[in-house]
Design an enzyme around this catalytic site. Structure first.
Site, mmCIF file in Angstrom:
data_model
loop_
_atom_site.group_PDB
_atom_site.id
_atom_site.type_symbol
_atom_site.label_atom_id
_atom_site.label_comp_id
_atom_site.label_asym_id
_atom_site.label_seq_id
_atom_site.Cartn_x
_atom_site.Cartn_y
_atom_site.Cartn_z
ATOM 1 N N ASP A 94 -33.086 19.691 -5.870
ATOM 2 C CA ASP A 94 -32.994 21.038 -5.299
ATOM 3 C C ASP A 94 -33.057 20.950 -3.783
ATOM 4 O O ASP A 94 -34.106 20.686 -3.205
ATOM 5 C CB ASP A 94 -34.156 21.886 -5.852
ATOM 6 C CG ASP A 94 -33.882 23.374 -5.744
ATOM 7 O OD1 ASP A 94 -33.112 23.769 -4.851
ATOM 8 O OD2 ASP A 94 -34.438 24.126 -6.567
ATOM 9 N N HIS A 153 -23.699 27.250 -11.425
ATOM 10 C CA HIS A 153 -24.467 27.605 -10.231
ATOM 11 C C HIS A 153 -23.870 26.966 -8.977
ATOM 12 O O HIS A 153 -23.730 27.613 -7.950
ATOM 13 C CB HIS A 153 -25.922 27.162 -10.417
ATOM 14 C CG HIS A 153 -26.813 27.528 -9.274
ATOM 15 N ND1 HIS A 153 -27.150 28.830 -8.975
ATOM 16 C CD2 HIS A 153 -27.425 26.759 -8.329
ATOM 17 C CE1 HIS A 153 -27.933 28.846 -7.906
ATOM 18 N NE2 HIS A 153 -28.124 27.614 -7.496
#
Lengths: 409, 409
Positions: free
Chosen positions: A223, A314
Site C-alpha cells: 500500500d 482498484h
C-alpha cells in the site's frame, strides 16, 4: 521553493552516550550471568531509539518523512472565546515543546525527561481546519480549497471522525515515546482547545522494513506503491509555492477513515483478491507485469482476448481517465486494528487511516476519489467513515513558531 | 524438570534470502536515485523481521521469552455443545498454525503467506480457565488454584475484562504480523469458541531497548526490575514440576487490567512521584540507593531521622512482610493507551495489562496483592478493573499439540 533539502536522520551525541552507559549497566548486573534472556542484541542494534527527524526546515516534518511505525492524528476545536492571541500563545508553546521532544530533549515544564530520551524519529505536523480562520478572525487567509470534501455517494461518514479546527499529527518509531509526546501536547492544548477525535495507526515496525520497502495493509496489499519520491516530484505534487506567505512550503492534508470489511474480504480466494485490486499480492506488480514499480498496461489481453487487468479494479480506477499523468498525491497511510467492541457484528475493527498530502485536495484528491466512488470493485469491502481536510503551514526556522506569519500578520 | 533449555532467537534461511532480495529490488528501482527518503538504513538493520522464538520445548513460548514490543491477549468461552473432542480438534489446528507462523511459514489454509513472512519473534501461549475443565468433562484435572482470585477491597472489576475458558497470548515485535496472526487464530477458533475479551498492549519498540533493559510504564517508572532471570530462578518460581502430566513444565497466569489515572498522577511533582513508588524515576534505584538492582534498605534514615523509603510506598509494600524471599512472580507487563471514548471524563484510557506467571497464584500472587490492596500509596492513582487466572500447559514436542495428554487422557 527551491531551497528544499532532504531531512536526514542522525544520531544525537547525548543518545549515543546514554546507550553506551545503559549497556555498561546491563553488563554489570549480576542477572546477566546464566541469564535465559536472549542477549544476541547489542547496543548497536538499538540505533532507532536515537534517530532524529529534524524539526526545522522549509517544510514541516511528517510529510516527506519516511513513515514511522506508529502515528496518532488528533483533531481539536478552538474553545469558545479563544482567538488569535490565544492561538499565538498555543503555537509558540507547542512549537517549542515539539522542537525539543523531536531532539530527545525535555521541554521546559517536563517532569519526566526519561520519557522523551528515545526520540526514535518522533515528528510533529500541525494543520488548520476551516473553523480556525474564523477563530483567529482571518477568513481572508483561508485557502479556497479548505473545507469539507464534496460528498461521495458511497460515504457513510460518522460525525465523530470528521472535521476539526486544529490538527496535530504525531509519528514515531516507538509507541511509548509517542504515547508520552501526544499526551504532553494534548495537555498543553487544554486551555485553548477541545479534543474532537483521535485516530491511531501502525505499520510494519521499524526494523522490519528494508529501506524503500512498501508496507502492506490488512488486506495483504502493498500500500503506497505510487508515491512521489524525488525532491522534484514533491515540489510538483505536494509543496505549495504561491499564495499567502504562511502557506508557502506547506501543503494540504486529507485524512479519510476507511473501515475494511475483513470478514467479507476473507471469503474471496487469492485470485479473486488480486483481480479486485489489479495487482498481485506477492510482489505488488500490476497484473500481467513482474515488478511492483512496473507501469500498468490496461490493454493487455489474455489467451481468450479478455483484459488481464479488470478495468473496474482498484488500480485501474485509481488511474486518471484521460491517461494524463499529474493527478498524484503523497500517500502516507496507516493501519488501525482495535479489539472489536463487545456486541459488535464485525469480528474486528480494522481499517485504514488514509492520509494524503497534495497542493490542492480539490484538484488532486477529489478527482481520484470521485472515480473510485463511481466504480471500484474494492468498494464492496471498504467503507469511508471519516473525512477531514487541513491546511498545513510551511516549515519553521529555529527562531520561529508554527504559522507565525499567519498569527502575527 | 531439569531439561529446561534457553529459547534462542535465530535467523531463518528463508528470511535472510528474502531480506537480501528486497534490498536488491530497492536498489534497482529508479526511485532510489535522488530520493528524499532517508536511506541510511540497510538490510542489516532489519534483522528483527527474521528473528524467531522456537515454538516447541519443555515450556510454552511467551513466558520466559524476552518481552516483544506488542501483545494481544484474547479470552474465549467454549461454545455450548462443544466438548473434549472439539477442543482436541481446535488444539491440534491451533498448535500446527501457531508452530508454522512462529517460523514465518504460512499455515496450510493461509491465503496470504506474505503476511507471516516477518515472524519478528512471534510467540503464542495457550491457557485454560476454570470452565474449560467442565467443557471437556475433566474436572478432576483442574488445578486447585484455578478460579477467580479472592476479592480485594479496592477492586472495581468490570465483567468485560474478567474470566474466560480459553486464553491465547500472542506477542510479536511487529504489529502487522501480530494483527494477521491473531486474526488467523481467532477465525479458526470460531467454530468452537466465542470471543469474550481482547486486551492489547505495547512496550518500547524492539530496537529501542538495550538487552536486559527494563521498560518504562506510562507513569515513567521502570517496570519489571524484580524478576526471575536465571534458569534456576524460573525453575523455582515459575515452572510447575509436579501434579498432572499436562501441567508439568507449565505454570499459572494472572492477568489484571489496571487503569492508570494519569490525569491525577500528573498533579504530583517529581519528588512526590518518587516517594509514592519508593524508587527514583531516572535509574529506578530504590530511594537512597544508586542502581536499579541495588537491594532496597527500608531502615535507611535521612538527616532528620525520617525513613528514606516510605513504608507505605509501592516498593516497600511489594516486599514480603516477614522479610522472607521467595514470594516472587515472573512479571511480563504491557502498557495500553487508547484514544479516550467520546464523552469520557478522563482524557486518556491508559493503563497496565499486568501479566504474571508463577507456580501457584494463591501462594505467590495473592499475598503480594493482598498487601498492596491493604496499603500502597500508589493505590490513589490505579484501579484494578479486570482479572483472570489461567492454567498454562507445559510445552510441546514437534509431534505434539497443546495439552495433548490432557485431551487424550
Amino acid at each position: 521553493m527551491s531551497s528544499t533539502f532532504p531531512r536526514r536522520r542522525f544520531l544525537t551525541g547525548i543518545g549515543v552516550g546514554a546507550g553506551a552507559s545503559a549497556l555498561a549497566a546491563t553488563a554489570a548486573t549480576p542477572a546477566a550471568a546464566g541469564s535465559r534472556q536472549p542477549a544476541e542484541r547489542s547496543a548497536e542494534d538499538t540505533p532507532v531509539a536515537r534517530e532524529i527527524v529534524p524539526f526545522d526546515g522549509p517544510h514541516q516534518a511528517g510529510i516527506d518523512t519516511q513513515s514511522q511505525a506508529v502515528a496518532w492524528v488528533i483533531a481539536f476545536d478552538v474553545k469558545e472565546g479563544a482567538g488569535r492571541e490565544q492561538m499565538r500563545r498555543l503555537m509558540r508553546t507547542w512549537t517549542e515543546d515539539a522542537r525539543r521532544m523531536s531532539r530527545g530533549e525535555p521541554s521546559i515544564t517536563e517532569l519526566e525527561p526519561e520519557m522523551v530520551a528515545k526520540p526514535a524519529n518522533l515528528s510533529f505536523t500541525v494543520g488548520f481546519g476551516e473553523g480556525f480562520f474564523d477563530a483567529i478572525d482571518r477568513r481572508d487567509q483561508k485557502p479556497d480549497w479548505l473545507g469539507p470534501l464534496p460528498a461521495y455517494s458511497r460515504d457513510r461518514l460518522e460525525e465523530r471522525w470528521c472535521g476539526g479546527d486544529v490538527m496535530l499529527q504525531v509519528c514515531c518509531d516507538d509507541p511509548m515515546t509517542l504515547s508520552h509526546a501526544t499526551r504532553y501536547m494534548i495537555r498543553n492544548a487544554g486551555t485553548y482547545l477541545d479534543l474532537r477525535w483521535i485516530q491511531d495507526g501502525f505499520l510494519n515496525a521499524n526494523g522490519t522494513r528494508a529501506p524503500g520497502e512498501t508496507p502492506r495493509n490488512r488486506f495483504g496489499q502493498l500500500d503506497g506503491t505510487v508515491n512521489p519520491r524525488t525532491e522534484e516530484e514533491f515540489d510538483e505534487i505536494v509543496w505549495i509555492d504561491s499564495g499567502p506567505e504562511w502557506l508557502r512550503g506547506g501543503t494540504s492534508m486529507v485524512i479519510r477513515r476507511i473501515d475494511m470489511l475483513i470478514d467479507l474480504w476473507e471469503l474471496l480466494d487469492r485470485k479473486g483478491r488480486e483481480e479486485v485490486v489489479g495487482r498481485t499480492l506477492d510482489t505488488g506488480a500490476p497484473l500481467g507485469k513482474e515488478k511492483e514499480h512496473d507501469p500498468a498496461d490496461l490493454e493487455l489481453r489474455d489467451e481468450f482476448g479478455l483484459p488481464v487487468v479488470d478495468p473496474k479494479s482498484h488500480m485501474a480506477r485509481s488511474m486518471p481517465a484521460d491517461g494524463k499523468p499529474g493527478l498524484q498525491i503523497r500517500r502516507r497511510v496507516y493501519q488501525y486494528d482495535h479489539p472489536p467492541q463487545p456486541g459488535s457484528a464485525e469480528s474486528e475493527d480494522t481499517g485504514l487511516m488514509f492520509i494524503c498530502f497534495q497542493k490542492d485536495p480539490l484538484e488532486q484528491f477529489d478527482p481520484i476519489q470521485r472515480r473510485l466512488d463511481e466504480e471500484d470493485r474494492l468498494n464492496e469491502w471498504i467503507v469511508h467513515i471519516g473525512s477531514a481536510v487541513f491546511a498545513i503551514p510551511g516549515g519553521t526556522r529555529e527562531d520561529e513558531y508554527w504559522a507565525q506569519s499567519l498569527l502575527e500578520g
